[in-house]
Design an enzyme around this catalytic site. Sequence first.
Site, PDB file in Angstrom:
ATOM      1  N   TYR A  59      25.631   9.490 -33.144  1.00 43.70           N
ATOM      2  CA  TYR A  59      25.666   8.270 -33.824  1.00 43.70           C
ATOM      3  C   TYR A  59      27.001   7.431 -33.181  1.00 43.70           C
ATOM      4  CZ  TYR A  59      22.184   9.682 -37.016  1.00 43.70           C
ATOM      5  OH  TYR A  59      21.013  10.207 -37.547  1.00 43.70           O
ATOM      6  N   ASN A  86      15.134   1.382 -40.547  1.00 42.48           N
ATOM      7  CA  ASN A  86      14.411   0.527 -39.448  1.00 42.48           C
ATOM      8  C   ASN A  86      12.922   0.300 -39.638  1.00 42.48           C
ATOM      9  OD1 ASN A  86      12.522   1.916 -37.490  1.00 42.48           O
ATOM     10  ND2 ASN A  86      13.921   3.522 -37.822  1.00 42.48           N
ATOM     11  N   CYS A 106      14.280   7.633 -33.065  1.00 40.17           N
ATOM     12  CA  CYS A 106      15.522   7.995 -33.853  1.00 40.17           C
ATOM     13  C   CYS A 106      15.879   9.488 -33.876  1.00 40.17           C
ATOM     14  CB  CYS A 106      15.326   7.626 -35.226  1.00 40.17           C
ATOM     15  SG  CYS A 106      13.645   7.399 -35.658  1.00 40.17           S
ATOM     16  N   HIS A 107      14.925  10.378 -33.255  1.00 39.75           N
ATOM     17  CA  HIS A 107      15.314  11.686 -33.294  1.00 39.75           C
ATOM     18  C   HIS A 107      16.069  12.136 -32.192  1.00 39.75           C
ATOM     19  CE1 HIS A 107      11.655  11.062 -30.983  1.00 39.75           C
ATOM     20  NE2 HIS A 107      12.153  11.980 -30.093  1.00 39.75           N
ATOM     21  N   GLU A 142      10.356  17.392 -26.724  1.00 35.98           N
ATOM     22  CA  GLU A 142      10.899  16.453 -25.702  1.00 35.98           C
ATOM     23  C   GLU A 142      12.023  17.351 -24.558  1.00 35.98           C
ATOM     24  OE1 GLU A 142      12.713  13.176 -27.201  1.00 35.98           O
ATOM     25  OE2 GLU A 142      10.798  12.131 -27.049  1.00 35.98           O
TER      26      GLU A 142
END
Length: 92
Positions: free
Chosen positions: A23, A46, A54-55, A81
Amino acid sequence: MTPFARNVYKTVLSIPIGEVRSYKWVAKKAGSPRAYRAVGTILKKNPWPLIIPCHRVVKSDNDRGGYIFGAKTKKLLLESEREISRCIANKE
DNA sequence: CAAACTATTCAGC
DNA sequence: GCTGAATAGTTTG
């Protein structure tokens, strides 16, 4: 929608697949290194939680932080991912 | 406009 | 390693 949020979204979207940023990193890129809390708030509220990765935004270097769909989902998504990025790197 | 809240981070023990 | 305090922006009244 605020200018800062816009920067945050853009920064988060610029994070490559399989990579994770903190962050603080996002906040710094957005223009306010001390607004890491605001980044979390923005991502939580959001408008497009599904199209914003956001992950890929985590707490510090070790923790994963929170997620709209749940921290566990975030963890699974991150691992998935990571595998995807590995396939791309191997030109599969 | 002001108060409260927050998916965080740093410092102290 | 855990607890407490601080910072900055968003959201709601």
